[in-house]
Design a protein around this motif. Structure first.
Motif, short mmCIF file in Angstrom:
data_model
loop_
_atom_site.label_atom_id
_atom_site.label_comp_id
_atom_site.label_asym_id
_atom_site.label_seq_id
_atom_site.Cartn_x
_atom_site.Cartn_y
_atom_site.Cartn_z
N ASP A 1 0.83 -1.20 0.00
CA ASP A 1 0.00 0.00 0.00
C ASP A 1 0.87 1.25 0.00
OD1 ASP A 1 -2.40 1.16 -0.16
OD2 ASP A 1 -3.03 0.73 1.89
N LYS A 2 0.43 2.23 -0.73
CA LYS A 2 1.17 3.50 -0.76
C LYS A 2 0.91 4.26 0.53
CE LYS A 2 1.75 5.33 -5.39
NZ LYS A 2 1.23 6.35 -6.32
N LYS A 3 1.96 4.66 1.19
CA LYS A 3 1.79 5.42 2.42
C LYS A 3 1.96 6.89 2.14
CE LYS A 3 3.46 1.87 5.51
NZ LYS A 3 4.26 1.13 4.54
N GLU A 4 1.08 7.65 2.70
CA GLU A 4 1.20 9.08 2.47
C GLU A 4 2.38 9.62 3.27
OE1 GLU A 4 -2.08 12.57 2.06
OE2 GLU A 4 -2.66 10.47 1.85
N ALA A 5 3.14 10.48 2.63
CA ALA A 5 4.34 11.02 3.29
C ALA A 5 3.95 12.14 4.22
CB ALA A 5 5.31 11.53 2.23
N GLY B 1 -1.58 18.75 -4.02
CA GLY B 1 -1.21 17.41 -4.47
C GLY B 1 -0.72 16.56 -3.33
N ASP B 2 -0.85 15.26 -3.51
CA ASP B 2 -0.45 14.32 -2.47
C ASP B 2 1.00 13.90 -2.66
OD1 ASP B 2 -2.97 14.34 -1.38
OD2 ASP B 2 -3.67 12.74 -2.70
N PHE B 3 1.61 13.53 -1.57
CA PHE B 3 2.95 12.97 -1.63
C PHE B 3 2.98 11.65 -0.88
CE2 PHE B 3 4.13 17.13 -3.07
CZ PHE B 3 5.19 16.87 -3.92
N PHE B 4 3.72 10.71 -1.41
CA PHE B 4 3.78 9.39 -0.81
C PHE B 4 5.22 9.02 -0.48
CE2 PHE B 4 0.03 9.71 -3.35
CZ PHE B 4 -0.94 9.29 -2.48
N PHE C 1 -12.53 3.40 -12.09
CA PHE C 1 -12.07 2.40 -11.13
C PHE C 1 -10.69 2.83 -10.64
CE2 PHE C 1 -10.26 -1.81 -10.18
CZ PHE C 1 -11.30 -2.34 -9.42
N SER C 2 -10.56 3.08 -9.37
CA SER C 2 -9.26 3.54 -8.86
C SER C 2 -8.81 2.71 -7.68
CB SER C 2 -9.35 5.00 -8.41
OG SER C 2 -9.47 5.84 -9.51
N GLU C 3 -7.66 2.11 -7.81
CA GLU C 3 -7.14 1.30 -6.70
C GLU C 3 -5.94 1.96 -6.04
OE1 GLU C 3 -8.24 -3.27 -7.73
OE2 GLU C 3 -6.33 -2.50 -8.40
N TYR C 4 -5.22 2.76 -6.80
CA TYR C 4 -4.07 3.42 -6.17
C TYR C 4 -4.15 4.92 -6.38
CZ TYR C 4 -1.79 3.66 -10.81
OH TYR C 4 -1.49 3.92 -12.10
N PRO C 5 -3.70 5.66 -5.39
CA PRO C 5 -3.72 7.10 -5.53
C PRO C 5 -2.49 7.58 -6.32
CG PRO C 5 -2.97 6.49 -3.35
CD PRO C 5 -3.22 5.22 -4.07
#
Lengths: 152, 131
Positions: free
Chosen positions: B10-14, B24-27, B79-83
């Motif tokens: 899983d991508k973890k948010e930074a 914008g998001d950062f991981f 359909f979205s599974e990853y950000p």
């Protein structure tokens, strides 16, 4: 609030404080369940690789993050309504002299089938791999395309 | 080595240090860190980042890497599974690094940074004298 509630409770239906606690726990469980379903749930297949699907008038686009993969490591096939992406992620081993501080990147095989919402034309599917992101463009079959209807 | 099945990570948010001024998001990118005699090497997965989007900074003993992705994705999401978002991570370096000789490259979304140890930080073999 609580006190009023207790006074309002009819005598014949008197509940012990433990019943009340049970009720509260039940409500909390329900609440957290709903939270999971509603706010936190993503559609999650748990199969590598994770994909994002988008569509426009003529195509579906399926994207997946596959850093470090070469085109040779990937095997992509499509039928009328499904797309199969399989392959192997290899992490080239470093020379023997190294000591690891951290090892988070993983290597291994994967295979995933994606069912699309509608018929596609398997002959015209195109795939590209840029900067570790796979993009597969799947043209919709003629029968699945939206048709503009003019009112006569 | 027989390769096993790959599992989803899983991508973890930074967690940004200080608030970000840009949207914008950062991981947090997953990374391998290892060292040999001469250098410390960092390998990080940053899919979607090309060489123009990478920023690497070494300040005191902090190494920070940042990668920006183009967020343009044509089409309507169904359909979205990853950000989708950029990558950002900071490491504390235990070794003394020769900052003038840091080398970095990015290929297929994998960043590799080689940090040469400064002369003073290299291990020295110590011979034990017999009495």
């Amino acid at each position: 609030m609580r006190i009023r509630r207790m006074f309002n409770t009819p005598v014949w239906g008197w509940k012990t404080p433990f019943d009340e606690l049970d009720r509260m726990r039940g409500q909390l469980d329900k609440f957290s369940e709903e939270l999971e379903k509603g706010l936190l749930q993503r559609r999650w297949s748990g199969v590598f690789p994770l994909i994002n699907v988008t569509e426009d008038k003529d195509n579906y686009q399926v994207r997946a993050e596959l850093p470090g993969l070469k085109t040779d490591d990937l095997d992509i096939s499509a039928t009328g309504k499904t797309l199969t992406v399989s392959g192997e992620r290899k992490i080239p081993s470093e020379s023997k002299e190294v000591n690891y501080h951290r090892r988070e990147r993983e290597a291994g095989k994967f295979s995933r089938i994606v069912t699309l919402p509608n018929q596609i034309d398997p002959a015209k599917v195109e795939a590209s791999l840029t900067d570790g992101v796979l993009t597969v463009v799947l043209p919709k079959a003629e029968s699945a395309k939206p048709r503009q209807i003019t009112i006569s | 080595m027989e390769a096993g099945e790959l599992n989803v990570q899983d991508k973890k948010e930074a967690e940004a240090q200080g608030e970000l001024t840009r949207p914008g998001d950062f991981f947090t990118p997953v990374a391998d860190i290892f060292e040999d005699r001469d250098s410390v090497i960092l390998v990080a997965d940053m899919p979607g980042v090309n060489k123009d989007g990478v920023t690497i900074q070494v300040e005191d003993n902090k190494l920070s890497i940042q990668g920006e992705v183009g967020t343009e994705r044509p089409g309507r999401p169904i359909f979205s599974e990853y950000p989708i978002g950029g990558f950002m991570r900071t490491f504390t370096l235990a070794e003394i690094i020769d900052q003038s000789k840091i080398e970095a490259s990015i290929k297929d979304g994998v960043l590799r940074v080689a940090l040469p140890k400064a002369e003073a930080g290299k291990p020295r073999k110590i011979s034990v004298k017999a009495e």
